[in-house]
Design a protein around this motif. Structure first.
Motif, PDB file in Angstrom:
ATOM      1  N   GLN A 199     -18.225   5.008 -38.131  1.00  0.00           N
ATOM      2  CA  GLN A 199     -16.882   4.455 -38.257  1.00  0.00           C
ATOM      3  C   GLN A 199     -15.850   5.578 -38.155  1.00  0.00           C
ATOM      4  OE1 GLN A 199     -15.480   1.256 -38.342  1.00  0.00           O
ATOM      5  NE2 GLN A 199     -15.586   0.751 -40.521  1.00  0.00           N
ATOM      6  N   LEU A 200     -14.826   5.357 -37.352  1.00  0.00           N
ATOM      7  CA  LEU A 200     -13.740   6.331 -37.207  1.00  0.00           C
ATOM      8  C   LEU A 200     -12.453   5.650 -37.653  1.00  0.00           C
ATOM      9  CD1 LEU A 200     -15.128   7.594 -33.881  1.00  0.00           C
ATOM     10  CD2 LEU A 200     -14.709   9.084 -35.831  1.00  0.00           C
ATOM     11  N   LEU A 201     -12.130   5.870 -38.921  1.00  0.00           N
ATOM     12  CA  LEU A 201     -11.000   5.200 -39.546  1.00  0.00           C
ATOM     13  C   LEU A 201      -9.733   6.025 -39.399  1.00  0.00           C
ATOM     14  CD1 LEU A 201     -12.765   4.164 -42.879  1.00  0.00           C
ATOM     15  CD2 LEU A 201     -12.264   2.677 -40.924  1.00  0.00           C
ATOM     16  N   ARG A 202      -8.619   5.342 -39.217  1.00  0.00           N
ATOM     17  CA  ARG A 202      -7.346   6.043 -39.201  1.00  0.00           C
ATOM     18  C   ARG A 202      -7.005   6.519 -40.613  1.00  0.00           C
ATOM     19  NH1 ARG A 202      -6.370   0.700 -36.374  1.00  0.00           N
ATOM     20  NH2 ARG A 202      -8.599   0.834 -36.749  1.00  0.00           N
ATOM     21  N   GLY A 203      -6.501   7.749 -40.698  1.00  0.00           N
ATOM     22  CA  GLY A 203      -6.210   8.306 -42.011  1.00  0.00           C
ATOM     23  C   GLY A 203      -5.025   9.258 -41.984  1.00  0.00           C
ATOM     24  N   GLY A 262      -7.233  24.230 -57.569  1.00  0.00           N
ATOM     25  CA  GLY A 262      -8.541  23.748 -57.138  1.00  0.00           C
ATOM     26  C   GLY A 262      -8.515  22.435 -56.411  1.00  0.00           C
ATOM     27  N   ALA A 263      -7.344  21.847 -56.219  1.00  0.00           N
ATOM     28  CA  ALA A 263      -7.285  20.565 -55.534  1.00  0.00           C
ATOM     29  C   ALA A 263      -7.639  20.749 -54.067  1.00  0.00           C
ATOM     30  CB  ALA A 263      -5.892  19.963 -55.658  1.00  0.00           C
ATOM     31  N   GLY A 264      -8.548  19.897 -53.541  1.00  0.00           N
ATOM     32  CA  GLY A 264      -8.934  19.974 -52.145  1.00  0.00           C
ATOM     33  C   GLY A 264      -7.997  19.161 -51.271  1.00  0.00           C
ATOM     34  N   GLU A 265      -8.167  19.294 -49.960  1.00  0.00           N
ATOM     35  CA  GLU A 265      -7.386  18.490 -49.025  1.00  0.00           C
ATOM     36  C   GLU A 265      -7.968  17.082 -49.011  1.00  0.00           C
ATOM     37  OE1 GLU A 265      -4.708  19.066 -47.483  1.00  0.00           O
ATOM     38  OE2 GLU A 265      -4.445  21.219 -47.713  1.00  0.00           O
ATOM     39  N   ARG A 266      -7.141  16.119 -49.388  1.00  0.00           N
ATOM     40  CA  ARG A 266      -7.594  14.730 -49.472  1.00  0.00           C
ATOM     41  C   ARG A 266      -7.031  13.923 -48.316  1.00  0.00           C
ATOM     42  NH1 ARG A 266      -5.299  12.427 -54.355  1.00  0.00           N
ATOM     43  NH2 ARG A 266      -3.683  14.017 -54.112  1.00  0.00           N
ATOM     44  N   VAL A 267      -7.767  12.900 -47.926  1.00  0.00           N
ATOM     45  CA  VAL A 267      -7.307  11.976 -46.892  1.00  0.00           C
ATOM     46  C   VAL A 267      -7.407  10.552 -47.405  1.00  0.00           C
ATOM     47  CG1 VAL A 267      -7.796  13.403 -44.873  1.00  0.00           C
ATOM     48  CG2 VAL A 267      -9.602  11.975 -45.846  1.00  0.00           C
ATOM     49  N   ALA A 268      -6.461   9.733 -46.961  1.00  0.00           N
ATOM     50  CA  ALA A 268      -6.435   8.319 -47.335  1.00  0.00           C
ATOM     51  C   ALA A 268      -6.477   7.475 -46.074  1.00  0.00           C
ATOM     52  CB  ALA A 268      -5.184   8.005 -48.142  1.00  0.00           C
ATOM     53  N   VAL A 269      -7.137   6.348 -46.149  1.00  0.00           N
ATOM     54  CA  VAL A 269      -7.208   5.421 -45.027  1.00  0.00           C
ATOM     55  C   VAL A 269      -5.842   4.793 -44.802  1.00  0.00           C
ATOM     56  CG1 VAL A 269      -8.248   3.277 -44.192  1.00  0.00           C
ATOM     57  CG2 VAL A 269      -9.659   4.967 -45.397  1.00  0.00           C
ATOM     58  N   VAL A 270      -5.457   4.648 -43.524  1.00  0.00           N
ATOM     59  CA  VAL A 270      -4.203   4.007 -43.149  1.00  0.00           C
ATOM     60  C   VAL A 270      -4.532   2.709 -42.433  1.00  0.00           C
ATOM     61  CG1 VAL A 270      -2.117   4.169 -41.756  1.00  0.00           C
ATOM     62  CG2 VAL A 270      -2.989   6.200 -42.917  1.00  0.00           C
ATOM     63  N   GLY A 271      -4.088   1.573 -42.970  1.00  0.00           N
ATOM     64  CA  GLY A 271      -4.293   0.292 -42.311  1.00  0.00           C
ATOM     65  C   GLY A 271      -5.749  -0.129 -42.301  1.00  0.00           C
ATOM     66  N   GLY A 272      -6.017  -1.226 -41.584  1.00  0.00           N
ATOM     67  CA  GLY A 272      -7.364  -1.758 -41.490  1.00  0.00           C
ATOM     68  C   GLY A 272      -8.131  -1.174 -40.329  1.00  0.00           C
ATOM     69  N   PRO A 273      -9.391  -1.621 -40.152  1.00  0.00           N
ATOM     70  CA  PRO A 273     -10.230  -1.062 -39.099  1.00  0.00           C
ATOM     71  C   PRO A 273     -10.019  -1.707 -37.730  1.00  0.00           C
ATOM     72  CG  PRO A 273     -11.503  -2.585 -40.408  1.00  0.00           C
ATOM     73  CD  PRO A 273     -10.151  -2.527 -41.050  1.00  0.00           C
ATOM     74  N   ALA A 293       0.113   0.198 -34.860  1.00  0.00           N
ATOM     75  CA  ALA A 293       1.075   0.775 -35.801  1.00  0.00           C
ATOM     76  C   ALA A 293       0.377   1.677 -36.805  1.00  0.00           C
ATOM     77  CB  ALA A 293       1.852  -0.330 -36.512  1.00  0.00           C
ATOM     78  N   SER A 294      -0.798   1.272 -37.279  1.00  0.00           N
ATOM     79  CA  SER A 294      -1.525   2.132 -38.216  1.00  0.00           C
ATOM     80  C   SER A 294      -2.049   3.369 -37.509  1.00  0.00           C
ATOM     81  CB  SER A 294      -2.672   1.371 -38.884  1.00  0.00           C
ATOM     82  OG  SER A 294      -3.625   0.935 -37.936  1.00  0.00           O
ATOM     83  N   MET A 295      -2.356   3.267 -36.212  1.00  0.00           N
ATOM     84  CA  MET A 295      -2.752   4.455 -35.447  1.00  0.00           C
ATOM     85  C   MET A 295      -1.580   5.416 -35.354  1.00  0.00           C
ATOM     86  SD  MET A 295      -5.425   5.709 -33.864  1.00  0.00           S
ATOM     87  CE  MET A 295      -5.823   7.047 -32.731  1.00  0.00           C
ATOM     88  N   ALA A 296      -0.394   4.878 -35.148  1.00  0.00           N
ATOM     89  CA  ALA A 296       0.793   5.726 -35.061  1.00  0.00           C
ATOM     90  C   ALA A 296       1.095   6.405 -36.382  1.00  0.00           C
ATOM     91  CB  ALA A 296       1.995   4.898 -34.614  1.00  0.00           C
TER      92      ALA A 296
END
Length: 416
Positions: free
Chosen positions: A355-359, A370-381, A387-390
């Motif tokens: 799965q390649l989710l937009r984030g 100590g905080a790492g680089e975090r990513v969050a999902v944007v929109g649905g799959p 728009a979520s890709m943008a």
């Protein structure tokens, strides 16, 4: 679909198909014709010294250093002004001992002068105004040593020296250096020329008016932009209706004038898959990924062809995963490395598909030790959610074996 493969297998097959794109002769390109972002194939050397002649570093007065050696606080030296030297064509007259000439930045320093006194160190203060221009003497308040504020020939670049080494990715300051040395053409790695072909009778170009059942074509503009961003050149943009014979003819024409044909649409398992019908010599397969599963690769008339699915997000993801680094490598650019990240929230994924989710990056708050680089999902799959890709700046790579990833799980991301 004739076969099902994983992502890495298809990446390897595409890279093998397109390997020859990275082995083409350099192009001679005029300096002022679209060289930014391109890569030098050979060193740029200076045909002569830079500066080409002795010139002034300051607005001021060209003098003999010995004539102002005694100048200092309370003991200024007065010299007659013998003339002016502007930054203009021509060679100034030699400087007579015991005199000065008014000189501008970049102007040739007269023979006999070996220093420049900045105008700020004189009673002129500035060259603005008629009084200063007509003054026939100058009072120098500070001594200057021989060589001060005089640019010697070759002090920037010696004749035949390397100004820009091969492999330089050209930016404006590189262009400036080449232009200052009189270089008119640059030997650049050849750009891959790509014909971008959208297929589908439902497509309407940007600015058109869609009728019932029609949509605007997002893939053509998006993939053309992606090709250019990866160092390639778009040779042609076509939109072809769902007629296999017309598609075949259009693709053959496009293939005759480019290095690579890139199509979108018509490659899935529906009843009207026009690209599959038009290209029987191409291998069509299902890649175990989402989005972007339907893929094809092969040749038409000897020219490589890649076929991407028609959903807009699928097409963009396919470019990132399968083609971006191939084009960058051919252009002499480094690949875009996948980066480690930590999930900001839980992710659910279908079994057996990568799965390649937009984030988006979630930057840690200032001072969060100590905080790492975090990513969050944007929109649905969904592969239609442009728009979520943008709104995304990465693709979150969820392994095919994972069905659930909890917050804090480590993942790899593909920068967009």
């Amino acid at each position: 679909m004739s076969e099902r493969v994983d992502v890495e297998q298809h990446r390897a097959d595409v890279a093998e198909l397109l390997a020859a794109l990275a082995d083409r002769p350099a192009e001679q390109v005029p300096l002022d014709q679209g060289v930014l972002g391109r890569v030098l194939a050979r060193d740029v050397t200076a045909p002569g010294p830079l500066p080409r002649f002795r010139n002034s570093q300051m607005d001021g007065f060209a003098v003999r250093a010995a004539d102002v050696a005694a100048a200092g606080p309370g003991a200024p030296v007065s010299l007659p002004v013998a003339g002016d030297v502007a930054a203009a064509p021509g060679e100034p007259a030699p400087l007579a001992p015991g005199t000065a000439v008014r000189i501008m930045t970049g102007a040739p320093v007269p023979e006999g002068a070996d220093a420049v006194v900045p105008v700020e160190d004189t009673d002129h203060v500035t060259f603005n105004g008629a009084a200063a221009a007509l003054a026939n003497t100058v009072v120098v308040a500070r001594a200057r040593a021989a060589g001060e504020f005089v640019r010697e020939p070759g002090s920037d670049v010696a004749a035949d020296a390397v100004v820009l080494p091969a492999g330089t990715v050209l930016a404006p300051h590189h262009v400036a250096a080449a232009a200052a040395c009189g270089v008119a053409h640059l030997a650049l790695l050849a750009q891959v020329s790509v014909a971008v072909v959208s297929t589908g009778s439902e497509l309407v170009g940007p600015g058109g008016e869609p009728g019932p059942g029609q949509i605007w074509d997002a893939n053509g503009p998006a993939l053309a932009a992606a090709v250019q961003a990866a160092g390639g050149r778009v040779s042609e943009r076509l939109t072809l209706a769902d007629d296999p014979a017309a598609v075949r003819a259009g693709l053959e024409r496009a293939a005759a004038g480019c290095d690579l044909v890139l199509t979108t649409g018509g490659v899935s398992q529906g009843a009207y898959e026009v690209v599959k019908d038009a290209l029987p010599e191409v291998v069509f397969r299902s890649v175990a990924m989402q989005p972007g599963g339907p893929q094809g690769f092969g040749r038409i008339g000897g020219t490589p062809v890649l076929t991407f699915p028609g959903n807009p997000v699928s097409a963009q993801v396919s470019f990132v995963v399968f083609l971006r680094d191939v084009l960058r490598r051919a252009a002499g650019l480094p690949p875009v490395e996948r980066l480690p990240a930590v999930l900001d929230g839980a992710v659910r994924s279908p079994a057996g598909k990568r799965q390649l989710l937009r984030g988006r990056w979630v930057r840690p708050s200032a001072g969060a030790a100590g905080a790492g680089e975090r990513v969050a999902v944007v929109g649905g799959p969904g592969s239609h959610l442009v728009a979520s890709m943008a709104a995304a700046d990465v693709l979150i790579d969820v392994p095919a074996a994972a069905t659930t990833l909890e917050p804090g799980a480590e993942v790899a991301v593909w920068p967009l």
